[in-house]
Design a protein around this motif. Structure first.
Motif, short mmCIF file in Angstrom:
data_model
loop_
_atom_site.label_atom_id
_atom_site.label_comp_id
_atom_site.label_asym_id
_atom_site.label_seq_id
_atom_site.Cartn_x
_atom_site.Cartn_y
_atom_site.Cartn_z
N ALA A 355 45.73 32.40 41.47
CA ALA A 355 46.24 33.74 41.75
C ALA A 355 47.12 33.74 43.00
N SER A 359 51.04 34.70 43.12
CA SER A 359 51.36 35.86 43.97
C SER A 359 52.52 35.58 44.91
N ARG A 446 52.75 38.00 35.37
CA ARG A 446 53.87 37.79 36.29
C ARG A 446 55.20 37.82 35.54
N MET A 452 58.30 41.21 40.81
CA MET A 452 57.99 39.93 41.43
C MET A 452 59.14 38.93 41.39
N ALA A 482 50.18 42.46 45.54
CA ALA A 482 49.36 41.33 45.09
C ALA A 482 48.43 40.93 46.23
N TYR A 528 40.81 38.67 43.39
CA TYR A 528 42.24 38.97 43.47
C TYR A 528 42.53 40.21 42.63
N TRP A 530 46.19 42.51 41.43
CA TRP A 530 47.57 42.96 41.51
C TRP A 530 47.56 44.43 41.10
#
Length: 538
Positions: A355, A359, A446, A452, A482, A528, A530
């Motif tokens: 992750a 990120s 992603r 991103m 993130a 984690y 997002w």
């Protein structure tokens, strides 16, 4: 550019899948597994060398840049691989290895046998060893960069192994051979190249022309590639100081990507300390690349984890944490282990590291097998410890090959927590919450997030163990944060982004109870999240 939102999956052709049962991985085996790569969420594959070679250095000792080594198949097999990849929406990167060749290359054999041969100047020779400040790349294995050749009656230079003599890129004829190699593979449909040992190529170019400190060679490489395939990737292995990256990228007219050794080293310093600060500081020093260029980030690759970008004290701290046994260390500078064993085989911690990788700004690169938490074989010498067969299932040879064990190019790891009997694709692929499933979710998510594609900035909050970046899409107006907890203890903190008062999870390690305004964030140990601004809230 297409590569702004790609993710790269690195494949070793000899170790991924054996398509014909002879004990060695091959191009047909890779072709048969391309749907697997696509299902995992990757859109580009990076193939390690498959060129004709004695394979004393994993294929980087090339003896013919324009042919497929018979152990991998033939050029028709390569064409079929590229065609199948294209049908699946996958692009293919291959290696450009032009800093050196094998000592069995016809160029070198002609060079050493005749001082007057035009191939003599394809390599670097001297009547006596020259002390130019360069040291062996593999200290403890090679004690000099010069070796006497009896047939030639001179010393030849080799920054790498003595069976890999350095090419003389100061010679225009050698550069023409390099361009011819690029043109050949581009015509066959590759999307670009991972360019090996770039700083040492520049060193030889500087000898021919000191202009731009030798970086003119990258201008020429870029121009040549883009004339034939606009948008071609030049992914440079440039283990140089972070403030040099921009020079290697140029004004979008040199390398398209640099492999970011600086950030890679500081990822592991942050993981060792379980604190985000080392990574924040590394990113702060890392100037944003030009708009069409990218940095490539990764956890592990096919070499050692080279920690030379860290101070001696920080390097030793990482070594103590992740390579406590001297046999786990290599060349006095690095670690010869894979990610999962370094993180104690804890699936939550390994997923957290993935992750963290996904990120970061730049293009993520994952080595085959890391999506299931494969280990290493420390009984193998040097960097070969991490070069082991892919583990597809718990049956014969882990599904890598149907050949008898005594015919395998490398024996797979069978026993222990990282052996194929316990760690394999089949055991994880359709199991919710597995490391494979988490990695897939990260890669796929992603790829779908326009936010991103940019560089991001540190998100505003106070929690020492949490790394967090905010990404904003200037076109669509979407925003994302993130967040990754590097520590095993759960945390809770307030996110101080005034305009992000309504957030929803888009990917997370577990189900959370939302983040009501003002956003109060909870993260599990090694958790984690997002979080994206809820549409309609701005």
């Amino acid at each position: 550019m297409w590569y702004h939102d790609t993710a790269i999956y690195q494949i070793d052709p000899s170790l991924f899948a054996d398509g014909d049962g002879d004990g060695c991985g091959d191009l047909r085996g890779i072709t048969d597994r391309l749907e697997y790569v696509r299902s995992l969420g990757f859109s580009t594959i990076w193939l390690l060398p498959f060129y004709r070679s004695p394979f004393r250095d994993g294929g980087y000792d090339v003896s013919d840049h324009l042919s497929v080594d018979p152990r991998f198949g033939d050029i028709a097999d390569f064409a079929a691989l590229v065609e199948r990849a294209e049908a699946l929406g996958l692009r293919v990167l291959v290696e450009l290895v032009m800093q050196h060749t094998s000592d069995r290359h016809p160029w070198f054999q002609r060079a050493r046998s005749d001082r007057h041969s035009p191939y003599r100047d394809y390599y670097v020779w001297a009547d006596e060893p020259v002390d130019d400040g360069l040291k062996p790349i593999f200290p403890g294995v090679e004690d000099s960069i010069w070796t006497w050749d009896e047939a030639a009656g001179q010393y030849y230079r080799h920054l790498f192994y003595r069976h890999e003599p350095d090419l003389n890129l100061a010679n225009p004829a050698v550069r023409e051979e390099m361009y011819r190699t690029m043109a050949y593979w581009l015509r066959l449909g590759v999307a670009g190249f991972r360019v090996d040992a770039v700083p040492y190529m520049i060193e030889r170019a500087r000898q021919a022309d000191p202009r731009d400190d030798g970086l003119w060679l990258l201008d020429d490489l870029h121009a040549y590639a883009w004339q034939r395939a606009p948008g071609a990737v030049l992914l440079g292995e440039a283990d140089v100081q972070v403030d040099q990256y921009r020079a290697y990228l140029g004004d979008e007219d040199r390398l398209s990507h640099v492999l970011d050794f600086w950030v890679n080293n500081h990822i592991f310093l942050a993981l060792a300390r379980r604190r985000a600060r080392p990574l924040y500081e590394a990113l702060e020093r890392n100037r944003p690349p030009p708009p069409r260029s990218r940095r490539a980030v990764w956890l592990r690759n096919h070499d050692e984890l080279d920690l030379e970008q860290l101070s001696p004290e920080d390097r030793e701290e990482v070594m103590r944490q992740f390579a406590p046994d001297p046999d786990m260390r290599i060349y006095g500078r690095g670690i010869r282990r894979r990610v999962a064993p370094m993180l104690d085989g804890d699936p939550a911690r390994v997923a957290m590291a993935h992750a963290l990788l996904f990120s970061l700004p730049g293009i993520p690169v994952l080595r085959y097998g890391d999506e299931i938490g494969m280990g290493e074989d420390l009984s193998r010498p040097e960097r070969n410890a991490v070069r082991i067969p892919m583990q597809w299932h718990d049956g014969k040879n882990g599904g890598f090959s149907t050949a008898p064990e005594d015919r395998l190019v490398v024996r797979p790891v069978a026993e222990g927590p990282f052996g194929y009997r316990r760690t394999n694709v089949e055991a994880q692929q359709w199991r919710p919450g597995s490391l494979w499933a988490r990695t897939r979710d990260l890669a796929r998510t992603r790829a779908a997030l326009r936010e991103m594609r940019g560089d991001g900035r540190p998100a505003k909050f106070e929690c020492a163990s949490v790394f967090g970046l905010r990404y904003d899409d200037p076109v669509g107006g979407d925003s994302l944060v993130a967040l990754v907890n590097l520590a095993p203890e759960p945390v809770e903190f307030e996110l101080r982004e005034d305009d992000l008062d309504a957030l929803v999870d888009v990917v997370a390690d577990a189900g959370y109870d939302g983040a009501p305004p003002p956003p109060r964030i909870r993260l599990n140990g090694y958790g984690y999240r997002w979080l994206r601004r809820r549409r309609g809230s701005y």
